[in-house]
Design a protein around this motif. Structure first.
Motif, short mmCIF file in Angstrom:
data_model
loop_
_atom_site.label_atom_id
_atom_site.label_comp_id
_atom_site.label_asym_id
_atom_site.label_seq_id
_atom_site.Cartn_x
_atom_site.Cartn_y
_atom_site.Cartn_z
N SER A 5 0.67 -1.00 0.15
CA SER A 5 -0.08 0.15 -0.09
C SER A 5 0.95 1.11 0.00
N GLU A 6 2.18 1.22 0.43
CA GLU A 6 3.22 2.12 0.10
C GLU A 6 4.16 1.54 0.24
N ASN A 7 5.32 2.05 -0.61
CA ASN A 7 6.45 1.46 -0.82
C ASN A 7 7.70 2.25 -1.35
N THR A 8 7.91 3.44 -0.30
CA THR A 8 8.98 4.63 -0.56
C THR A 8 10.19 3.89 -0.43
N PRO A 13 14.02 -3.84 1.48
CA PRO A 13 14.20 -2.64 0.92
C PRO A 13 15.44 -2.18 0.36
N THR A 14 15.47 -1.28 -0.67
CA THR A 14 16.63 -0.93 -1.45
C THR A 14 17.00 0.51 -0.93
N ARG A 15 16.12 1.18 -0.32
CA ARG A 15 16.68 2.87 -0.05
C ARG A 15 15.84 3.15 1.46
N LYS A 47 5.08 -0.81 3.18
CA LYS A 47 3.76 -1.50 3.86
C LYS A 47 3.33 -2.46 3.00
N LEU A 48 3.56 -3.88 3.43
CA LEU A 48 3.16 -5.02 2.81
C LEU A 48 1.45 -5.15 3.08
N GLU A 49 0.47 -4.97 2.37
CA GLU A 49 -0.82 -4.67 2.56
C GLU A 49 -1.42 -6.23 2.47
N VAL A 70 5.02 -3.70 8.18
CA VAL A 70 5.52 -2.56 7.97
C VAL A 70 6.90 -2.35 8.31
N VAL A 71 8.05 -2.04 7.21
CA VAL A 71 9.20 -1.93 7.64
C VAL A 71 9.50 -0.58 7.11
N THR A 72 10.51 -0.09 8.28
CA THR A 72 10.91 1.24 7.96
C THR A 72 12.48 1.32 8.12
N VAL A 73 13.02 1.96 7.20
CA VAL A 73 14.41 2.28 6.92
C VAL A 73 14.86 3.42 7.01
#
Length: 195
Positions: free
Chosen positions: A95-98, A156-158, A163-165, A191-194
């Motif tokens: 749902s989000e993938n910044t 993640p790459t950056r 957010k894996l929905e 949810v993974v936050t980098v």
């Protein structure tokens, strides 16, 4: 003594009445078949062998090199009959993938004494026998510990948020389930936050 004779022509319905009755019967049979297909088609194309996760997970902000999160998508059964399914494809929906994360799927073949992972950053420490998913693949959905479980690694790459929905599992079932084949969507909420 009197005898009555039945008129054979009187007991046979007139051809138009017979045709009308056959038309009505054909219409009723068609309606029943259409309703049966409408009820059966969604069941057959949307199997429910796995069920939902029922929880969520959010990591604390992590450095990029330590941010790959592995989390279970399909747990072993707690009870019931084991079942072998053939997974044809897997698709992760963010749902989000910044954080520009990718998703890699794995099957863990459980061994005695192992518990399925909830959410970990080192899956090899939890699953001694894991195999990267390649389509199509057999999946032994049994009762723990005689079971496989499916997990996904979110990489993640950056810096950012991933957010894996949900995960779409396209699979087919056995003869016992009338060879159901279709897609089941598992809500993931991971949810993974980098930083």
């Amino acid at each position: 003594m009197s005898t009555t004779s039945a008129d054979p022509a009187a007991s046979v319905p007139h051809p138009p009445a017979r045709h009308r009755r056959n038309r009505i019967l054909a219409i009723l049979v068609t309606i029943v078949l259409v309703v049966a297909v409408m009820v059966a088609w969604p069941w057959w194309t949307h199997p429910k062998a796995f069920g939902g996760l029922g929880d969520g997970y959010e990591s604390n902000p992590r450095p990029l090199e330590d941010s790959a999160l592995s989390t279970t998508v399909v747990f072993p059964k707690i009870k019931g009959a084991p079942e072998t399914v053939t997974i044809r494809s897997l698709d992760a929906a963010f749902s989000e993938n910044t954080a520009k994360a990718g998703a890699t799927f794995w099957i863990c073949h459980m061994t005695a004494g192992e518990d399925p992972i909830g959410a970990v950053f080192d899956p090899e420490a939890t699953c001694a026998d894991m195999e990267k998913f390649t389509a199509p693949m057999r999946f032994e959905h049994g009762v723990r510990p005689d079971s496989d479980y499916l997990f996904v690694t979110i990489t993640p790459t950056r810096s950012g948020v991933a957010k894996l929905e949900s995960v779409d599992i396209d699979y087919s079932r056995s003869k016992r389930h009338l060879y159901q084949r279709g897609t089941e969507t598992i809500a993931a909420d991971r949810v993974v936050t980098v930083r």
